[in-house]
Design a protein around this motif. Structure first.
Motif, mmCIF file in Angstrom:
data_model
loop_
_atom_site.group_PDB
_atom_site.id
_atom_site.type_symbol
_atom_site.label_atom_id
_atom_site.label_comp_id
_atom_site.label_asym_id
_atom_site.label_seq_id
_atom_site.Cartn_x
_atom_site.Cartn_y
_atom_site.Cartn_z
ATOM 1 N N THR A 154 8.322 -2.424 -0.195
ATOM 2 C CA THR A 154 6.966 -1.922 0.047
ATOM 3 C C THR A 154 5.948 -2.794 -0.678
ATOM 4 O OG1 THR A 154 7.751 0.352 0.312
ATOM 5 C CG2 THR A 154 5.409 0.041 -0.201
ATOM 6 N N GLU A 155 6.151 -2.998 -1.980
ATOM 7 C CA GLU A 155 5.228 -3.847 -2.735
ATOM 8 C C GLU A 155 5.357 -5.305 -2.316
ATOM 9 O OE1 GLU A 155 3.926 -5.059 -7.310
ATOM 10 O OE2 GLU A 155 5.620 -3.700 -7.009
ATOM 11 N N TRP A 157 6.213 -6.687 0.643
ATOM 12 C CA TRP A 157 5.523 -6.989 1.894
ATOM 13 C C TRP A 157 4.011 -6.855 1.756
ATOM 14 C CZ3 TRP A 157 7.520 -10.120 4.915
ATOM 15 C CH2 TRP A 157 8.854 -10.069 5.295
ATOM 16 N N SER A 158 3.575 -5.933 0.911
ATOM 17 C CA SER A 158 2.140 -5.810 0.663
ATOM 18 C C SER A 158 1.590 -7.104 0.077
ATOM 19 C CB SER A 158 1.868 -4.643 -0.292
ATOM 20 O OG SER A 158 0.495 -4.587 -0.638
ATOM 21 N N ASN A 161 1.701 -9.868 2.803
ATOM 22 C CA ASN A 161 0.603 -9.656 3.749
ATOM 23 C C ASN A 161 -0.721 -10.132 3.177
ATOM 24 O OD1 ASN A 161 0.996 -8.240 6.470
ATOM 25 N ND2 ASN A 161 2.395 -7.081 5.161
ATOM 26 N N ARG A 162 -0.965 -9.811 1.911
ATOM 27 C CA ARG A 162 -2.211 -10.245 1.267
ATOM 28 C C ARG A 162 -2.272 -11.768 1.189
ATOM 29 N NH1 ARG A 162 -2.365 -7.451 -4.384
ATOM 30 N NH2 ARG A 162 -4.216 -8.797 -4.607
#
Length: 239
Positions: A154-155, A157-158, A161-162
């Motif tokens: 979760t973190e 891929w976040s 993405n950023r």
């Protein structure tokens, strides 16, 4: 923007011993901005600024020493490079934090050796300042479940993405590859994968160029174009 005039003014300020002028003059001369490259004088300016406590110059000089060490396969400068980078990182330089996290301690250049704890610590410092390369590397470790970070997709891929949104081409490739195959927690989306992979390739990432070339050559989710596929594959091979 007038780089020639900026260079003249920075050099004039450097001549008066102005620390920030020395820092900027050093960068302009080393990088050949606003005039010819003058590496010797530029590094001397950067050294004077770094010794005067200028964080920008410490980071720049540290990066130059690391680059020179790698290019010359001579790592005698590495201890000094790390000293400057660590001082700059403590002073809040995202460039220094990213270099220490993603290059010095992640890859362990020279005889330094990889150090996961230091790599992750410096990456997190750089991420807190929005540094895209550190976002990618740290996110990649988390997505893959590296021993340094453990798995936290979760973190991870976040962060990736950023980094991709900030223009990091390697992050675009990572996200595109996962979306194309529907792996690592990503839902398969070939059209979105193709969009991201093309962006990565056009931005010059060798992994993106290779994957985009293969997609074009074999028609992987897009219209087949063997000539373009070969062109991108050659670009990747050249890197």
């Amino acid at each position: 923007i007038n780089l020639v005039e900026a260079r003249r003014l920075f050099v004039a300020a450097a001549a008066k011993g102005h620390a920030e002028g020395l820092a900027y003059a050093g960068q302009f001369l080393v990088l050949g901005q606003g005039g010819p490259v003058d590496r010797t004088r530029g590094l001397a300016y950067s050294f004077d600024a770094a010794e005067a406590g200028n964080t920008q110059a410490q980071a720049f000089l540290g990066v130059q020493y690391v680059t020179m060490s790698i290019e010359g396969n001579d790592y005698a400068r590495m201890p000094r490079a790390i000293s400057y980078l660590e001082r700059a990182a403590a002073g809040g330089s995202a460039l220094a934090q990213n270099t220490l996290g993603t290059l010095v301690y992640y890859f362990g250049v020279g005889n330094i050796g990889a150090d996961g704890a230091k790599a992750v610590r410096y990456m997190r410092q750089a991420v807190a300042q929005g540094e895209p390369m550190s976002m990618y590397y740290l996110g990649n470790l988390m997505v893959d479940g590296d021993a340094w970070t453990g798995e936290n997709r979760t973190e991870g891929w976040s962060l990736i993405n950023r980094a991709a949104q900030a223009g990091n081409a390697r992050a675009m490739w990572k996200l595109a590859a996962a979306k194309f195959q529907g792996t690592l927690g990503q839902t398969e989306n070939k059209s979105e994968a193709a969009r991201l992979m093309r962006q990565s390739a056009e931005a010059g990432d060798r992994n993106g160029q290779h994957a985009w070339g293969q997609m074009l050559y074999f028609g992987g989710g897009i219209a087949e174009n063997k000539a373009e596929g070969l062109r991108y594959t050659r670009l990747s091979a050249d890197q």
